[in-house]
Every structure is written in structure tokens, then in C-alpha cells.
Design an enzyme around this catalytic site. Structure first.
Site, mmCIF file in Angstrom:
data_model
loop_
_atom_site.group_PDB
_atom_site.id
_atom_site.type_symbol
_atom_site.label_atom_id
_atom_site.label_comp_id
_atom_site.label_asym_id
_atom_site.label_seq_id
_atom_site.Cartn_x
_atom_site.Cartn_y
_atom_site.Cartn_z
ATOM 1 N N GLU A 172 -50.095 21.977 44.823
ATOM 2 C CA GLU A 172 -49.266 22.121 43.623
ATOM 3 C C GLU A 172 -49.832 21.237 42.529
ATOM 4 O O GLU A 172 -50.124 20.059 42.765
ATOM 5 C CB GLU A 172 -47.828 21.718 43.926
ATOM 6 C CG GLU A 172 -46.900 21.705 42.709
ATOM 7 C CD GLU A 172 -45.490 21.227 43.070
ATOM 8 O OE1 GLU A 172 -45.087 21.427 44.225
ATOM 9 O OE2 GLU A 172 -44.827 20.651 42.192
ATOM 10 N N GLU A 177 -44.096 17.612 33.627
ATOM 11 C CA GLU A 177 -42.674 17.531 33.941
ATOM 12 C C GLU A 177 -42.064 16.441 33.064
ATOM 13 O O GLU A 177 -42.698 15.428 32.782
ATOM 14 C CB GLU A 177 -42.439 17.170 35.407
ATOM 15 C CG GLU A 177 -42.872 18.220 36.392
ATOM 16 C CD GLU A 177 -42.584 17.793 37.819
ATOM 17 O OE1 GLU A 177 -41.574 18.249 38.380
ATOM 18 O OE2 GLU A 177 -43.374 16.989 38.362
#
Length: 426
Positions: A172, A177
Site C-alpha cells: 500500500e 493522508e
């Protein structure tokens, strides 16, 4: 800092062929007086190729392009997120001004049920699984994030083999974020076998002077090559990772990945909304773009050849700032694999070809340096195969017209001589 969250499972209502498998996925010197006429790199055959682009043009209220994105629906127990992701254009729609708007609302219009009972919020999550994947290149999104406690927007990627190997073996890559209690900071993180969830490998980038990311649009990007991923915000590099960072665990990122955009509400990392959180909140996306070079091999760039057929080379294959860029026998190494960006940069080993100290004088050496968007890192190619730094109006030049290995490259007044002629990705 590492992202202290658990896996972000993909939702149970994704495409039927992937639904079961994805249920366990993680989210987480020389020269005379002549001057060449320069044209942007992006206008040459050697320029990076755009492999995916969504500018989100369309009528207000329209759903996203179904040929590019699928919309996930459902809740997410793994992070204890509070939202229910809805379908169609209920929470993800174009605004008619060239943006995608993902809206989080405090509502439950259809009696949605979540892991904790009746859902309290709705939002949206999109991915390109089954529609677009890529291995390596420049991946970016220009976005304005929401604000408030409990908000958790993200732009990230998962390995396309997740259905076969599961998460975190799939890998990932979190391009960006943000959690609402850190309005000035975003995070980039890697998750893989032995370094997933709260043990993910990452770093944060903080805006200066107390600015908040919700105040304006910013461009979040990774430059991704074999055994190399570099993160940037608005062209400012803040993190570079290689297999040396995984503590001996497998590097899970030399394979195709797909893209994901979402806005979560609440969860272990951001915490839940509180009395000061206002709704609706919006993640506004101006564009998503993926580019890569057209060298016809790996898609990660190609060589630049010059005098005596030798290659533009990064000395000792080091990506340290200030590393000399030189002429050397072509050997196919990553130190000689250059990606020409549509932004005018020329990149290798996750960094940019740079004129030292932004100099404009004849004989100023060129080097490798963190990409920073400055004029010292902008290049153009003339129809006569000159590589020009427009700020200095000078050409990339082999010092002393020498074809010896390790001869330093520099900028010099364009003269049309053999030591200023280059074949990009040739």
C-alpha cells in the site's frame, strides 16, 4: 511520523469478481555565441506519457466517469470509521467547475446500517481497480482537504495482486493522508509485509507559518521507480524510501497498483467528530494524473545519450543532494534512467536535474537535488537536440568537450556543438 492506524479494508460491495478477495485488503565549457530556440519538454517525443488523467470536467451534479472509477459502498469496521460510503453521485459529484467534490454529511437518508449500529454519516470512496493500474511513474492529485476533528481524506494505492496475496503482502502506498486534528500536516506512508498498520514506514510534511491544508489547493505526488518512492507536496520533496528502509522485510512495490480516493469520518487514528466539527465537509479534487516516460521498456524513464554515445549518469548512483551529474559509459543502471516530466523536470533516483545554486553563468555545474519546483530544475529541448535551462538560457554541456568517463556536466552558452547534443530516451 508513522501512520498509527489499522488496515483500511476495501468494502464488501466492490466489483463482484473482487469482492471476496478485497474484503481482507489493507488501506492503509565550450561554446560560442549561438543560442537555441527552446520548446517545452512536454512537446517533444521524449516527454513523459500521460497514462491516466481525470480533470473532472462535466455538468454540475454528474457522477464520476465510470470508465475510470468504480464507487465502493458500505461501512468499514477495521478502523472503526463512522461513515457509510454511498453509490452514484450521492456523495461524489462534479461541481461543474472542473472539480470532483466528495462530501461527508451527518445524515442517514436510507437507514444505512454500520458496524456500530445505525450509521451517522455518509461519504464516498472511489478506486480504479479493474479499470486502471500502473507500475512506476509520477502519480499526483491536486486537492483541497476538508477541516475539522474526525475528518480523514486520503489519496492512495494498493497492489493489484491483492486478490491473490492479500493485504499487506499486496503493498500500500499512501500518497497523502490528513487527519483533522493536524490541519497543517499531511502524511505519506508505505505498508507491506512486516511494516503495516501502526508499523507503516512514513513521514509527515507540515506547511510553514501555521497554514492549513484546507485553506487552498495543494498537489500531492509520488515519484515511483524500481526500489524507489519519493513523496512531495507542491514539488517539495519530503521523503524518499528504498528497500533499505523495510528492516529486511520484502519491498512490495515493484508491481502494478491501482488508485483510491476517499473521505473517511472518524476512526482510530483521526478520532471521531466532536461538537466543533461542522457538516457537510468536502474533499475537492482538481485533478488526478499519472504520467510515465515512453521508453518502451519499463515505463520508468530511459537513458539520455550525448558525446561519443555516452550516457548522462548520476555519480556512484547516489541520490544525495549535490551528487555530480556526469558523462559515463551507458550501462543500463538506474543512475542512467531519466524520466522527463510534463512539468519540465528531468528526474532520476527520485530527484531532479538541477543547476547548482540556481546559477546562470557559463560553467555552472549540474547536479542531483530534491525536486523543488525552482527555475534551476526546469529544462526544455530544442528541435536541434539541445537541452536548455530557460532561466539561464544556456545549454547542458559536457565540460571541455571531453568524452572521458566521469566528465562533469555543466551549463554553457548554446553553440550547437557536439558536446551539447543529446538524444533523450535514446
Amino acid at each position: 511520523m508513522d501512520s498509527p492506524r489499522l488496515s483500511r479494508r476495501l468494502l464488501r460491495s466492490v466489483l463482484p469478481a473482487l469482492a471476496l478477495a478485497l474484503a481482507t485488503a489493507g488501506l492503509v565549457g565550450s561554446g560560442g555565441p549561438a543560442t537555441a530556440t527552446a520548446t517545452p519538454m512536454s512537446q517533444t517525443a521524449a516527454a513523459a506519457t500521460t497514462t491516466f488523467a481525470d480533470e473532472f470536467d462535466g455538468p454540475a451534479g454528474s457522477a464520476v466517469d465510470g470508465a475510470k472509477w468504480q464507487i465502493e459502498t458500505g461501512d468499514n469496521v477495521d478502523n472503526h470509521e463512522r461513515q457509510y460510503y454511498t453509490s452514484g453521485n450521492n456523495n461524489a459529484a462534479l461541481d461543474g467547475q472542473g472539480h470532483l467534490v466528495i462530501t461527508a454529511r451527518k445524515e442517514n437518508p436510507s437507514n444505512y446500517q454500520c458496524w456500530y449500529g445505525t450509521c451517522q454519516y455518509t461519504s464516498a470512496r472511489l478506486n480504479t481497480s479493474g479499470k486502471f493500474t500502473q507500475q512506476y511513474g509520477h502519480v499526483e492529485a491536486r486537492m483541497k482537504v476538508p477541516r475539522g476533528q474526525g475528518m480523514w481524506p486520503a489519496f492512495w494505492m494498493l497492489g493489484n495482486d491483492i486478490g491473490q496475496v492479500g493485504w499487506p503482502n499486496s503493498g500500500e502506498i499512501d500518497v497523502m493522508e490528513n487527519v483533522g486534528f493536524e490541519p497543517s500536516t499531511v502524511h505519506g506512508t508505505l505498508h507491506g509485509p512486516g511494516y503495516s498498520g501502526s508499523a507503516g514506514i512514513g513521514a509527515g510534511y507540515t506547511l510553514p507559518g501555521g497554514q492549513a491544508f484546507a485553506d487552498d489547493f495543494h498537489t500531492f505526488a509520488v515519484d515511483w521507480a524500481p526500489d524507489s518512492i519519493t513523496w512531495s507536496v507542491d514539488g517539495n520533496v519530503y521523503q524518499h524510501r528504498t528497500p533499505a528502509d523495510t528492516g529486511g522485510n520484502p519491498w512490495a512495490f515493484n508491481k502494478p497498483f491501482f488508485l483510491i480516493l476517499n473521505l473517511a469520518v472518524g476512526g482510530y487514528w483521526p478520532g471521531d467528530p466532536d461538537g466543533g466539527t461542522t457538516f457537510p465537509q468536502q474533499l475537492v479534487v482538481d485533478h488526478v494524473r499519472v504520467t510515465t516516460s515512453d521508453d518502451g521498456a519499463t515505463g520508468t524513464g530511459g537513458r539520455i545519450t550525448g558525446l561519443a554515445g555516452k550516457c548522462v549518469d548520476v555519480a556512484a548512483a547516489s541520490n544525495a543532494n549535490g551528487t555530480p551529474v556526469q558523462l559515463y559509459d551507458c550501462n543500463g543502471s538506474e543512475a542512467q534512467r531519466w524520466t522527463v516530466g510534463t512539468d519540465g523536470t528531468i528526474r532520476a533516483l527520485g530527484k531532479c536535474l538541477d543547476v547548482a545554486s540556481g546559477g546562470t553563468a557559463d560553467g555552472t555545474p549540474v547536479q542531483l537535488w530534491d525536486c523543488n519546483g525552482s527555475a534551476a530544475q526546469k529544462w526544455a529541448v530544442s528541435g536541434a537536440r539541445d537541452i536548455v535551462n530557460p532561466q539561464a538560457d544556456k545549454c547542458l554541456d559536457v565540460t571541455g568537450n571531453s568524452s572521458a568517463n566521469s566528465t562533469r556536466l555543466q551549463i554553457w552558452t548554446c553553440a550547437g556543438t557536439a558536446n551539447q547534443k543529446w538524444t533523450v530516451n535514446g
